[in-house]
Write a protein that holds these residues in place. Structure first.
Motif, PDB file in Angstrom:
ATOM      1  N   PRO A  36       4.837 -20.964  23.264  1.00 26.49           N
ATOM      2  CA  PRO A  36       6.334 -20.592  23.918  1.00 26.49           C
ATOM      3  C   PRO A  36       7.402 -21.055  22.937  1.00 26.49           C
ATOM      4  CG  PRO A  36       5.119 -22.702  24.979  1.00 26.49           C
ATOM      5  CD  PRO A  36       4.136 -21.840  24.034  1.00 26.49           C
ATOM      6  N   ARG A  37       8.411 -20.329  22.862  1.00 25.86           N
ATOM      7  CA  ARG A  37       9.602 -20.687  21.995  1.00 25.86           C
ATOM      8  C   ARG A  37      10.351 -21.762  22.707  1.00 25.86           C
ATOM      9  NH1 ARG A  37      10.938 -17.597  17.557  1.00 25.86           N
ATOM     10  NH2 ARG A  37       9.238 -16.241  16.793  1.00 25.86           N
ATOM     11  N   LEU A  38      10.672 -22.896  22.050  1.00 26.17           N
ATOM     12  CA  LEU A  38      11.662 -23.596  22.608  1.00 26.17           C
ATOM     13  C   LEU A  38      13.101 -23.468  22.011  1.00 26.17           C
ATOM     14  CD1 LEU A  38       9.581 -26.815  22.006  1.00 26.17           C
ATOM     15  CD2 LEU A  38       9.688 -25.552  24.018  1.00 26.17           C
ATOM     16  N   GLU A  39      13.975 -23.513  22.993  1.00 29.96           N
ATOM     17  CA  GLU A  39      15.389 -23.330  22.491  1.00 29.96           C
ATOM     18  C   GLU A  39      15.777 -24.757  21.841  1.00 29.96           C
ATOM     19  OE1 GLU A  39      17.177 -20.724  22.873  1.00 29.96           O
ATOM     20  OE2 GLU A  39      15.426 -19.667  23.605  1.00 29.96           O
ATOM     21  N   PRO A  40      16.610 -24.505  21.030  1.00 32.54           N
ATOM     22  CA  PRO A  40      17.064 -25.716  20.371  1.00 32.54           C
ATOM     23  C   PRO A  40      18.148 -26.735  21.296  1.00 32.54           C
ATOM     24  CG  PRO A  40      18.216 -23.668  19.347  1.00 32.54           C
ATOM     25  CD  PRO A  40      17.209 -23.379  20.249  1.00 32.54           C
ATOM     26  N   MET A  41      17.991 -27.897  21.273  1.00 33.00           N
ATOM     27  CA  MET A  41      18.796 -28.746  22.230  1.00 33.00           C
ATOM     28  C   MET A  41      20.200 -28.358  21.858  1.00 33.00           C
ATOM     29  SD  MET A  41      16.450 -32.052  22.396  1.00 33.00           S
ATOM     30  CE  MET A  41      17.165 -32.589  23.832  1.00 33.00           C
ATOM     31  N   LYS A  42      20.896 -28.309  23.241  1.00 32.60           N
ATOM     32  CA  LYS A  42      22.447 -28.339  22.911  1.00 32.60           C
ATOM     33  C   LYS A  42      23.150 -29.673  23.312  1.00 32.60           C
ATOM     34  CE  LYS A  42      22.305 -23.791  23.520  1.00 32.60           C
ATOM     35  NZ  LYS A  42      22.433 -22.466  24.484  1.00 32.60           N
TER      36      LYS A  42
END
Length: 68
Positions: free
Chosen positions: A10-16
């Motif tokens: 699964p691709r993890l979104e960068p933390m904002k």
């Protein structure tokens, strides 16, 4: 049956974080300084009240031998 296909991780979104790291550091430093100032005031108030109690509430006005 076992499939020969390899599942894609699964691709993890960068933390904002909602701001820059510098701004986060500034906020933390400001909070730290405010806490240190509060602790200093509380410590000084405690010392004054303790000395006042130890002296039995004597002030320069009460004791003519003491000078301010």
């Amino acid at each position: 049956m076992v499939s020969d296909e390899i599942a894609e991780p699964p691709r993890l979104e960068p933390m904002k974080w909602g701001g820059s790291e510098r701004e986060e550091i500034r906020k933390r430093v400001a909070t730290f300084k405010a806490n240190q100032q509060r602790f200093t005031r509380e410590r000084e108030d405690y010392a004054v009240s303790t000395l006042t109690r130890a002296q039995g509430g004597i002030t320069a006005q009460d004791d003519p031998k003491r000078t301010a």
